[in-house]
Scaffold this active site. Structure first.
Site, PDB file in Angstrom:
ATOM      1  N   SER A 155       0.848  -1.189   0.000  1.00  0.00           N
ATOM      2  CA  SER A 155       0.000   0.000   0.000  1.00  0.00           C
ATOM      3  C   SER A 155       0.880   1.233   0.000  1.00  0.00           C
ATOM      4  O   SER A 155       2.008   1.204   0.516  1.00  0.00           O
ATOM      5  CB  SER A 155      -0.901   0.012   1.247  1.00  0.00           C
ATOM      6  OG  SER A 155      -1.536   1.269   1.407  1.00  0.00           O
ATOM      7  N   TYR A 168      -2.381  -0.574  10.374  1.00  0.00           N
ATOM      8  CA  TYR A 168      -2.423  -0.948   8.960  1.00  0.00           C
ATOM      9  C   TYR A 168      -1.142  -0.519   8.249  1.00  0.00           C
ATOM     10  O   TYR A 168      -0.526  -1.304   7.520  1.00  0.00           O
ATOM     11  CB  TYR A 168      -3.639  -0.302   8.290  1.00  0.00           C
ATOM     12  CG  TYR A 168      -3.806  -0.676   6.833  1.00  0.00           C
ATOM     13  CD1 TYR A 168      -4.389  -1.887   6.473  1.00  0.00           C
ATOM     14  CD2 TYR A 168      -3.390   0.188   5.818  1.00  0.00           C
ATOM     15  CE1 TYR A 168      -4.543  -2.233   5.138  1.00  0.00           C
ATOM     16  CE2 TYR A 168      -3.550  -0.145   4.483  1.00  0.00           C
ATOM     17  CZ  TYR A 168      -4.124  -1.359   4.148  1.00  0.00           C
ATOM     18  OH  TYR A 168      -4.268  -1.701   2.831  1.00  0.00           O
TER      19      TYR A 168
END
Length: 260
Positions: A155, A168
């Site tokens: 990501s 995350y």
């Protein structure tokens, strides 16, 4: 002249650049997973559709048709991951492509001190530890056969500071470093390691983050006004996998453009 390996012959048919190869795809029933599964099959690969939701994986396999094999697999379950190759049909047992796509952010987008320690642990355990387990289960076979692609779905949050997203982002930063180190460790083999770092993508991860609240997900995407679609990320994956064997795309950053 010696026969070429499946990896060396990849790309000889432009319409089916992954013909003769077998892929193992985690998180196959999710938005990005479904898009990648379709593109892998269209490119000629056989695909193991691994997902913790076995019914969803089976429905996807039925929709896609052969050669797709559904596999119920929770990557948080260490023993099950260690046995993940044992239940595969022989035609799917020699994995050439591993797409580490499974992950979640349940309970996320919350200031670190206000969130649940159990939620934080679960995010890291699935996204990073689960990915490590699957890679450890499949990588030795690739090394023995001297062919394979490891593709990690990371990501943009792995390298950018995003407030209220510590667990995350930390899990994706771990994947970022894992991919880098594996690329170095495998440098004297024909194996390739690719990390894809997407920006905001319109998938179910946001609704799942809010424990199924679709209205919260709608407001979230509306707030940003721009997002990638799963198919955009999948095209990047297929682009990397379809390169000639001497070409390794180490990292691919893909972010949405503002259309407004």
């Amino acid at each position: 002249m010696p026969a070429l390996s499946p990896t060396e012959t990849a790309g000889t048919d432009p319409s089916r650049p992954l013909g003769g190869r077998t892929a193992f795809l985690t998180g196959a029933a999710g938005g990005i997973g479904r898009a990648i599964a379709r593109d892998l099959l269209a490119a000629g690969a056989k695909v193991v559709l691994a997902d913790r939701d076995g019914a969803a994986a089976a429905a996807l396999a039925a929709d896609l048709g052969a050669p797709a094999f559904p596999l119920t697999l929770d990557i948080d379950d260490g023993p099950a991951v260690g046995r993940c190759l044992e239940g595969l049909p022989e035609a799917f047992s020699a994995i050439d492509i591993l797409v580490n796509n499974a992950g979640h952010d349940i309970g996320g987008r919350t200031r670190f001190d206000l969130g649940s320690a159990d939620d934080w642990s679960a995010i890291v355990h699935t996204n990073l530890i689960g990915t490590m387990r699957v890679t450890r289960a499949i990588l030795p076979g690739m090394i023995a056969r001297r062919r394979g692609d490891l593709l990690f779905m990371s990501s943009i949050s792995a390298i950018r500071m995003v407030p209220d997203q510590a667990p995350y982002s930390a899990s994706k930063a771990g994947i970022h470093m894992l991919a880098d180190i594996l690329r170095g460790e495998l440098a004297e083999t024909p194996l390739r390691v690719t990390e894809i770092l997407p920006g905001l993508t319109r998938t179910g991860i946001v609704a799942a983050r809010h424990r199924g609240d679709e209205e919260a997900a709608r407001r979230y995407f509306e707030r940003f006004g721009m997002a990638l679609e799963p198919e955009d990320v999948s095209r990047c994956a297929l682009f990397a996998l379809s390169q000639p064997p001497h070409v390794q795309l180490a990292q691919l950053f893909v972010v949405p453009a503002n259309r407004w």
